[in-house]
Design a protein around this motif. Structure first.
Motif, short mmCIF file in Angstrom:
data_model
loop_
_atom_site.label_atom_id
_atom_site.label_comp_id
_atom_site.label_asym_id
_atom_site.label_seq_id
_atom_site.Cartn_x
_atom_site.Cartn_y
_atom_site.Cartn_z
N VAL A 96 0.87 -1.17 0.00
CA VAL A 96 0.00 0.00 0.00
C VAL A 96 0.90 1.22 0.00
O VAL A 96 1.75 1.38 0.88
CB VAL A 96 -0.94 0.01 1.22
N VAL A 97 0.72 2.06 -1.01
CA VAL A 97 1.52 3.29 -1.18
C VAL A 97 0.52 4.45 -1.13
O VAL A 97 0.01 4.87 -2.17
CB VAL A 97 2.29 3.27 -2.52
N GLY A 134 6.50 7.79 -2.17
CA GLY A 134 7.18 6.50 -2.25
C GLY A 134 7.17 5.69 -0.96
O GLY A 134 7.78 4.63 -0.89
N GLU A 135 6.49 6.16 0.08
CA GLU A 135 6.41 5.43 1.34
C GLU A 135 5.38 4.32 1.20
O GLU A 135 4.35 4.52 0.57
CB GLU A 135 6.02 6.36 2.48
N LEU A 136 5.65 3.17 1.81
CA LEU A 136 4.73 2.06 1.64
C LEU A 136 4.73 1.15 2.86
O LEU A 136 5.65 1.19 3.68
CB LEU A 136 5.08 1.24 0.40
N ILE A 137 3.67 0.34 2.95
CA ILE A 137 3.62 -0.75 3.92
C ILE A 137 3.28 -2.01 3.16
O ILE A 137 2.53 -1.99 2.17
CB ILE A 137 2.61 -0.50 5.06
N THR A 163 -0.72 3.01 -8.52
CA THR A 163 -1.93 3.12 -7.73
C THR A 163 -1.59 2.96 -6.26
O THR A 163 -0.47 2.58 -5.91
CB THR A 163 -2.96 2.06 -8.13
N ILE A 164 -2.53 3.20 -5.40
CA ILE A 164 -2.29 3.09 -3.96
C ILE A 164 -1.98 1.66 -3.56
O ILE A 164 -1.07 1.40 -2.78
CB ILE A 164 -3.48 3.65 -3.16
N VAL A 165 -2.71 0.68 -4.10
CA VAL A 165 -2.44 -0.73 -3.84
C VAL A 165 -1.79 -1.32 -5.08
O VAL A 165 -2.34 -1.21 -6.18
CB VAL A 165 -3.73 -1.49 -3.46
N GLN A 166 -0.62 -1.93 -4.91
CA GLN A 166 0.13 -2.42 -6.05
C GLN A 166 1.02 -3.59 -5.63
O GLN A 166 1.31 -3.76 -4.45
CB GLN A 166 1.00 -1.32 -6.65
N ALA A 167 1.42 -4.38 -6.60
CA ALA A 167 2.35 -5.48 -6.34
C ALA A 167 3.77 -4.99 -6.54
O ALA A 167 4.04 -4.17 -7.43
CB ALA A 167 2.05 -6.64 -7.28
#
Length: 125
Positions: free
Chosen positions: A13-14, A20-23, A96-100
């Motif tokens: 999730v970005v 560029g921050e993500l979990i 997108t906000i949710v990505q692989a």
């Protein structure tokens, strides 16, 4: 014990793509020789809120669940695709906000166990 090649990608999730921050919020695993495609997701709402206090949690949860649904046998836009085709579609680069994330490979004798191991290592805190 026979081990087969598998591929996996972390589902992330970005919340603010420009930062560029993500979990990490899930793992998608595909094992072609065993006819296996499965996603496991879990959203840590507190971690997401730390990156973006205004994040749409319900929207993110729906987007994450779409990965799980795309792996199943239910009717949907990917139902006619092969498992490999679904995996490639789900791991295609997106802004997108949710990505692989990037696709990685390994060997496994049990895809379910490998998915659980990767999920615990890469997603759970």
């Amino acid at each position: 014990m026979t081990r087969d090649v598998y591929e996996y990608a972390v589902i992330r999730v970005v919340p603010k793509v420009e930062r560029g921050e993500l979990i990490n919020a899930g793992v998608l695993l595909y094992c072609q020789p065993r006819g296996y495609l499965c996603a496991r997701v879990e959203l840590d709402s507190a971690r997401l809120r730390a990156l973006d206090p205004n994040a749409d949690l319900d929207g993110v949860r729906r987007a994450l669940s779409a990965y799980e649904l795309a792996c199943g046998e239910r009717p949907g836009p990917l139902a006619e695709e092969s498992l490999g085709g679904r995996f490639r579609w789900l791991t295609a680069p997106r802004s997108t906000i949710v990505q692989a994330g990037p696709v990685h490979a390994g060997l496994t004798a049990d895809p379910d166990t490998e998915l659980a191991r990767l999920f615990d290592k890469l997603v759970r805190v």
